[in-house]
Design a protein around this motif. Structure first.
Motif, PDB file in Angstrom:
ATOM      1  N   MET A   1       0.843  -1.203   0.000  1.00 62.73           N
ATOM      2  CA  MET A   1       0.000   0.000   0.000  1.00 62.73           C
ATOM      3  C   MET A   1       0.877   1.251   0.000  1.00 62.73           C
ATOM      4  O   MET A   1       1.845   1.340   0.748  1.00 62.73           O
ATOM      5  N   SER A   2       0.561   2.198  -0.847  1.00 64.96           N
ATOM      6  CA  SER A   2       1.356   3.414  -0.941  1.00 64.96           C
ATOM      7  C   SER A   2       1.195   4.283   0.301  1.00 64.96           C
ATOM      8  O   SER A   2       0.141   4.297   0.951  1.00 64.96           O
ATOM      9  N   GLU A   3       2.261   4.999   0.613  1.00 63.59           N
ATOM     10  CA  GLU A   3       2.241   5.907   1.761  1.00 63.59           C
ATOM     11  C   GLU A   3       1.471   7.185   1.446  1.00 63.59           C
ATOM     12  O   GLU A   3       1.097   7.918   2.343  1.00 63.59           O
ATOM     13  N   VAL A   4       1.251   7.470   0.152  1.00 68.18           N
ATOM     14  CA  VAL A   4       0.575   8.691  -0.266  1.00 68.18           C
ATOM     15  C   VAL A   4      -0.871   8.374  -0.621  1.00 68.18           C
ATOM     16  O   VAL A   4      -1.137   7.496  -1.446  1.00 68.18           O
ATOM     17  N   ILE A   5      -1.798   9.075  -0.026  1.00 68.02           N
ATOM     18  CA  ILE A   5      -3.221   8.832  -0.274  1.00 68.02           C
ATOM     19  C   ILE A   5      -3.631   9.372  -1.638  1.00 68.02           C
ATOM     20  O   ILE A   5      -4.327   8.712  -2.404  1.00 68.02           O
ATOM     21  N   ASP A   6      -3.197  10.591  -1.957  1.00 71.20           N
ATOM     22  CA  ASP A   6      -3.581  11.226  -3.220  1.00 71.20           C
ATOM     23  C   ASP A   6      -2.637  10.748  -4.325  1.00 71.20           C
ATOM     24  O   ASP A   6      -1.613  11.373  -4.613  1.00 71.20           O
ATOM     25  N   GLN A   7      -2.998   9.653  -4.975  1.00 72.25           N
ATOM     26  CA  GLN A   7      -2.137   9.045  -5.984  1.00 72.25           C
ATOM     27  C   GLN A   7      -2.038   9.874  -7.264  1.00 72.25           C
ATOM     28  O   GLN A   7      -0.995   9.875  -7.927  1.00 72.25           O
ATOM     29  N   HIS A   8      -3.088  10.572  -7.619  1.00 75.66           N
ATOM     30  CA  HIS A   8      -3.047  11.418  -8.814  1.00 75.66           C
ATOM     31  C   HIS A   8      -2.046  12.570  -8.622  1.00 75.66           C
ATOM     32  O   HIS A   8      -1.264  12.876  -9.526  1.00 75.66           O
ATOM     33  N   ARG A   9      -2.094  13.169  -7.461  1.00 71.26           N
ATOM     34  CA  ARG A   9      -1.154  14.251  -7.169  1.00 71.26           C
ATOM     35  C   ARG A   9       0.291  13.720  -7.169  1.00 71.26           C
ATOM     36  O   ARG A   9       1.205  14.350  -7.676  1.00 71.26           O
ATOM     37  N   LEU A  10       0.477  12.553  -6.590  1.00 71.69           N
ATOM     38  CA  LEU A  10       1.803  11.941  -6.539  1.00 71.69           C
ATOM     39  C   LEU A  10       2.342  11.686  -7.945  1.00 71.69           C
ATOM     40  O   LEU A  10       3.510  11.981  -8.236  1.00 71.69           O
ATOM     41  N   ALA A  11       1.508  11.147  -8.826  1.00 73.62           N
ATOM     42  CA  ALA A  11       1.940  10.869 -10.198  1.00 73.62           C
ATOM     43  C   ALA A  11       2.319  12.159 -10.921  1.00 73.62           C
ATOM     44  O   ALA A  11       3.342  12.219 -11.630  1.00 73.62           O
ATOM     45  N   ASP A  12       1.515  13.203 -10.727  1.00 71.32           N
ATOM     46  CA  ASP A  12       1.805  14.484 -11.375  1.00 71.32           C
ATOM     47  C   ASP A  12       3.102  15.077 -10.831  1.00 71.32           C
ATOM     48  O   ASP A  12       3.909  15.636 -11.583  1.00 71.32           O
ATOM     49  N   TYR A  13       3.309  14.942  -9.526  1.00 70.74           N
ATOM     50  CA  TYR A  13       4.529  15.474  -8.923  1.00 70.74           C
ATOM     51  C   TYR A  13       5.763  14.730  -9.427  1.00 70.74           C
ATOM     52  O   TYR A  13       6.775  15.352  -9.774  1.00 70.74           O
ATOM     53  N   ARG A  14       5.691  13.422  -9.468  1.00 71.24           N
ATOM     54  CA  ARG A  14       6.845  12.648  -9.938  1.00 71.24           C
ATOM     55  C   ARG A  14       7.216  13.016 -11.372  1.00 71.24           C
ATOM     56  O   ARG A  14       8.405  13.085 -11.723  1.00 71.24           O
ATOM     57  N   GLU A  15       6.220  13.272 -12.191  1.00 73.04           N
ATOM     58  CA  GLU A  15       6.492  13.671 -13.571  1.00 73.04           C
ATOM     59  C   GLU A  15       7.184  15.031 -13.610  1.00 73.04           C
ATOM     60  O   GLU A  15       8.177  15.219 -14.330  1.00 73.04           O
ATOM     61  N   LYS A  16       6.654  15.969 -12.830  1.00 68.57           N
ATOM     62  CA  LYS A  16       7.251  17.304 -12.776  1.00 68.57           C
ATOM     63  C   LYS A  16       8.650  17.243 -12.168  1.00 68.57           C
ATOM     64  O   LYS A  16       9.588  17.885 -12.660  1.00 68.57           O
ATOM     65  N   ARG A  17       8.799  16.489 -11.099  1.00 59.79           N
ATOM     66  CA  ARG A  17      10.096  16.390 -10.431  1.00 59.79           C
ATOM     67  C   ARG A  17      11.153  15.824 -11.384  1.00 59.79           C
ATOM     68  O   ARG A  17      12.293  16.288 -11.410  1.00 59.79           O
ATOM     69  N   GLY A  18      10.763  14.840 -12.175  1.00 61.32           N
ATOM     70  CA  GLY A  18      11.685  14.285 -13.156  1.00 61.32           C
ATOM     71  C   GLY A  18      12.152  15.336 -14.149  1.00 61.32           C
ATOM     72  O   GLY A  18      13.333  15.371 -14.526  1.00 61.32           O
ATOM     73  N   LYS A  19      11.235  16.193 -14.572  1.00 60.64           N
ATOM     74  CA  LYS A  19      11.602  17.263 -15.501  1.00 60.64           C
ATOM     75  C   LYS A  19      12.535  18.259 -14.831  1.00 60.64           C
ATOM     76  O   LYS A  19      13.561  18.650 -15.415  1.00 60.64           O
ATOM     77  N   TRP A  20      12.218  18.656 -13.588  1.00 57.21           N
ATOM     78  CA  TRP A  20      13.058  19.623 -12.879  1.00 57.21           C
ATOM     79  C   TRP A  20      14.466  19.075 -12.642  1.00 57.21           C
ATOM     80  O   TRP A  20      15.439  19.805 -12.771  1.00 57.21           O
ATOM     81  N   LEU A  21      14.561  17.797 -12.320  1.00 60.01           N
ATOM     82  CA  LEU A  21      15.876  17.192 -12.109  1.00 60.01           C
ATOM     83  C   LEU A  21      16.674  17.142 -13.410  1.00 60.01           C
ATOM     84  O   LEU A  21      17.892  17.317 -13.409  1.00 60.01           O
ATOM     85  N   SER A  22      15.977  16.914 -14.522  1.00 63.00           N
ATOM     86  CA  SER A  22      16.671  16.828 -15.817  1.00 63.00           C
ATOM     87  C   SER A  22      17.259  18.166 -16.224  1.00 63.00           C
ATOM     88  O   SER A  22      18.179  18.223 -17.044  1.00 63.00           O
ATOM     89  N   TRP A  23      16.742  19.253 -15.665  1.00 54.69           N
ATOM     90  CA  TRP A  23      17.278  20.569 -15.977  1.00 54.69           C
ATOM     91  C   TRP A  23      18.603  20.838 -15.277  1.00 54.69           C
ATOM     92  O   TRP A  23      19.326  21.759 -15.664  1.00 54.69           O
TER      93      TRP A  23
END
Length: 299
Positions: free
Chosen positions: A1-23
């Motif tokens: 079970m995931s530690e994060v309740i809001d899975q949609h927000r988590l998925a969106d954040y991981r996508e954004k975080r990946g982009k920010w790290l790539s910069w």
């Protein structure tokens, strides 16, 4: 079970975080990464200072030839102005520190407390292990996970300006965190340098449009102030806000042989040693800029 309740927000954040790290990182996919821009800015500035100091030691050095001195000075000025403009460019189609800050600010609703603490499946509220094993703990040990969760919660308390007793999964980063970085950059004098570049470097402005209050020179102290604001803001984002785990000194290692093969005989050895020593001294000073970053940012 995931530690994060809001899975949609988590998925969106991981996508954004990946982009920010790539910069950020060299070799992460962007040819104009922030790290590349930063290293180029430092290399130009520190190399100029080393050459200038070496030339001052010997009036007969070719470094004092008017032609060489002109090329060094104009190159130094242009490189620092251009680097500052690039790093603080707010356009949406560039890799820049300003764009990064603005993009995270616009998407800060994605970075709730639960996402901040548990984006990588770190437990949101782990129990303290009954038995602590002395010494260095593996990253996946119960004690390491408990401590990682504790540190992230305490940091997010400061980012969100929420007291521990009022913690909630939907806490968000307070606007003051971004204002703090804005203030660092604005108080550094970078905006004056960018205005100066518009008038003298990028464009040939009419005299009537030039503000007499804007200086036409560029002191080492002014450059250092801009550089310090830039690198501190980058490290706040990647170390504190994004918990990237990416570590690097402020100043990279000097390229092998960078100061060699200019003079012959004994003078080569002496001058090379001096220039390497000066570089190391400047590097030591600059590496201190990000020491105690948490204290400097949250004070």
């Amino acid at each position: 079970m995931s530690e994060v309740i809001d899975q949609h927000r988590l998925a969106d954040y991981r996508e954004k975080r990946g982009k920010w790290l790539s910069w950020y990182e060299t070799g992460a996919g962007e040819s104009n990464s922030l790290q590349d821009q930063w290293f180029a800015m430092l290399l130009s500035e520190m190399s100029f200072r080393v050459a200038r100091e070496e030339g001052a030691r010997d009036p007969t050095s070719m470094l004092n030839m008017p032609l060489v001195a002109h090329l060094l000075s104009s190159g130094y000025f242009s490189s620092q102005v251009l680097a500052t403009r690039r790093l603080l460019d707010r356009r949406k189609d560039v890799i820049s520190l300003r764009r990064l800050i603005d993009d995270i600010r616009e998407n800060r609703d994605l970075i709730t407390r639960e996402v901040y603490v548990s984006f990588d499946e770190t437990a949101y509220a782990p129990e303290l292990p009954e038995l602590e094993i002395p010494g260095l703990q593996p990253a996946n040990s119960p004690f390491s996970e408990w401590n990682r969760s504790r540190v992230r919660h305490e940091r997010f308390d400061k980012l969100s300006k929420v007291t521990p007793e009022n913690r909630a999964r939907d806490n968000k980063i307070d606007e003051s965190a971004f204002s703090r970085m804005d203030n660092w950059i604005e108080s550094s004098g970078a905006s004056n340098l960018i205005t100066l570049s518009h008038k003298y470097l990028a464009h040939a402005a009419e005299q009537r449009s030039i503000n007499a209050a804007i200086p036409t020179g560029l002191s080492f102290a002014e450059v250092e102030g801009i550089q310090k604001a830039v690198v501190q803001s980058m490290r706040v984002i990647y170390d504190i806000i994004l918990s990237s785990g990416i570590y690097s000194e402020v100043v990279p290692m000097v390229p092998l042989g960078f100061f060699g093969k200019v003079w012959n005989g004994e003078s080569l050895i002496e001058s090379t040693a001096r220039m390497n020593k000066q570089w190391d001294e400047m590097a030591k000073e600059r590496n201190q800029w990000v020491r105690d970053l948490d204290s400097n940012f949250f004070t």
